[in-house]
Design a protein around this motif. Structure first.
Motif, PDB file in Angstrom:
ATOM      1  N   ALA A   1      -3.757  -4.447  29.017  1.00 58.74           N
ATOM      2  CA  ALA A   1      -4.465  -4.424  27.726  1.00 58.74           C
ATOM      3  C   ALA A   1      -3.941  -3.286  26.855  1.00 58.74           C
ATOM      4  N   ILE A   2      -3.748  -2.127  27.450  1.00 57.54           N
ATOM      5  CA  ILE A   2      -3.236  -0.981  26.693  1.00 57.54           C
ATOM      6  C   ILE A   2      -1.808  -1.248  26.237  1.00 57.54           C
ATOM      7  N   ARG A   3      -0.994  -1.804  27.106  1.00 58.87           N
ATOM      8  CA  ARG A   3       0.407  -2.089  26.787  1.00 58.87           C
ATOM      9  C   ARG A   3       0.529  -3.040  25.594  1.00 58.87           C
ATOM     10  N   HIS A   4      -0.401  -3.989  25.465  1.00 59.46           N
ATOM     11  CA  HIS A   4      -0.340  -4.988  24.393  1.00 59.46           C
ATOM     12  C   HIS A   4      -1.289  -4.691  23.238  1.00 59.46           C
ATOM     13  N   SER A   5      -1.797  -3.477  23.194  1.00 59.09           N
ATOM     14  CA  SER A   5      -2.746  -3.103  22.142  1.00 59.09           C
ATOM     15  C   SER A   5      -2.061  -3.063  20.774  1.00 59.09           C
ATOM     16  N   PRO A   6      -2.864  -3.087  19.714  1.00 58.58           N
ATOM     17  CA  PRO A   6      -2.274  -3.024  18.370  1.00 58.58           C
ATOM     18  C   PRO A   6      -1.395  -1.781  18.210  1.00 58.58           C
ATOM     19  N   ALA A   7      -0.342  -1.937  17.447  1.00 55.74           N
ATOM     20  CA  ALA A   7       0.582  -0.828  17.191  1.00 55.74           C
ATOM     21  C   ALA A   7      -0.134   0.292  16.455  1.00 55.74           C
ATOM     22  N   TYR A   8       0.286   1.511  16.733  1.00 53.99           N
ATOM     23  CA  TYR A   8      -0.296   2.689  16.082  1.00 53.99           C
ATOM     24  C   TYR A   8       0.837   3.521  15.494  1.00 53.99           C
TER      25      TYR A   8
ATOM     26  N   ARG B   1     -11.060   2.814   8.633  1.00 53.61           N
ATOM     27  CA  ARG B   1     -12.060   2.012   9.322  1.00 53.61           C
ATOM     28  C   ARG B   1     -11.509   0.630   9.695  1.00 53.61           C
ATOM     29  N   GLY B   2     -10.655   0.066   8.888  1.00 57.18           N
ATOM     30  CA  GLY B   2     -10.049  -1.224   9.222  1.00 57.18           C
ATOM     31  C   GLY B   2      -9.231  -1.132  10.502  1.00 57.18           C
ATOM     32  N   ASP B   3      -8.473  -0.046  10.647  1.00 57.57           N
ATOM     33  CA  ASP B   3      -7.696   0.173  11.870  1.00 57.57           C
ATOM     34  C   ASP B   3      -8.619   0.341  13.069  1.00 57.57           C
ATOM     35  N   GLU B   4      -9.686   1.117  12.889  1.00 58.06           N
ATOM     36  CA  GLU B   4     -10.645   1.322  13.977  1.00 58.06           C
ATOM     37  C   GLU B   4     -11.310   0.008  14.366  1.00 58.06           C
TER      38      GLU B   4
ATOM     39  N   ASP C   1     -12.204  -4.318  18.089  1.00 58.38           N
ATOM     40  CA  ASP C   1     -12.233  -5.770  18.296  1.00 58.38           C
ATOM     41  C   ASP C   1     -11.267  -6.173  19.407  1.00 58.38           C
ATOM     42  N   TYR C   2     -10.086  -5.593  19.404  1.00 59.96           N
ATOM     43  CA  TYR C   2      -9.087  -5.918  20.424  1.00 59.96           C
ATOM     44  C   TYR C   2      -9.623  -5.633  21.825  1.00 59.96           C
ATOM     45  N   TYR C   3     -10.250  -4.474  21.992  1.00 58.44           N
ATOM     46  CA  TYR C   3     -10.777  -4.089  23.308  1.00 58.44           C
ATOM     47  C   TYR C   3     -12.193  -4.617  23.552  1.00 58.44           C
ATOM     48  N   ARG C   4     -12.724  -5.349  22.576  1.00 61.23           N
ATOM     49  CA  ARG C   4     -14.085  -5.902  22.669  1.00 61.23           C
ATOM     50  C   ARG C   4     -15.121  -4.813  22.919  1.00 61.23           C
TER      51      ARG C   4
END
Length: 63
Positions: A26-33, A41-44, A49-52
């Protein structure tokens, strides 16, 4: 990668590691930073949402 501090269970400063219940996959495929861009706030929201995970800015339901 970016993780919220409340998702970290332990930090081992000697070995430079962290422990979390999030999976490596999950961490490996997380959104790019991009640390050159100010986090908003949109990034947060996208990250939570990605990590639910519920956002810290959302009030807990009243019982």
């Amino acid at each position: 990668m970016l993780l919220a501090t409340q998702w970290i269970d332990d930090i081992d400063w000697t070995n430079s590691t962290i422990s979390t219940t999030l999976t490596c996959d999950a961490i490996r495929h997380s959104p790019a930073y991009d640390d050159s861009v100010v986090l908003n706030r949109g990034d947060e929201t996208m990250l939570h949402d990605y990590y639910r995970k519920n956002g810290y800015w959302i009030a807990a339901p009243k019982e």
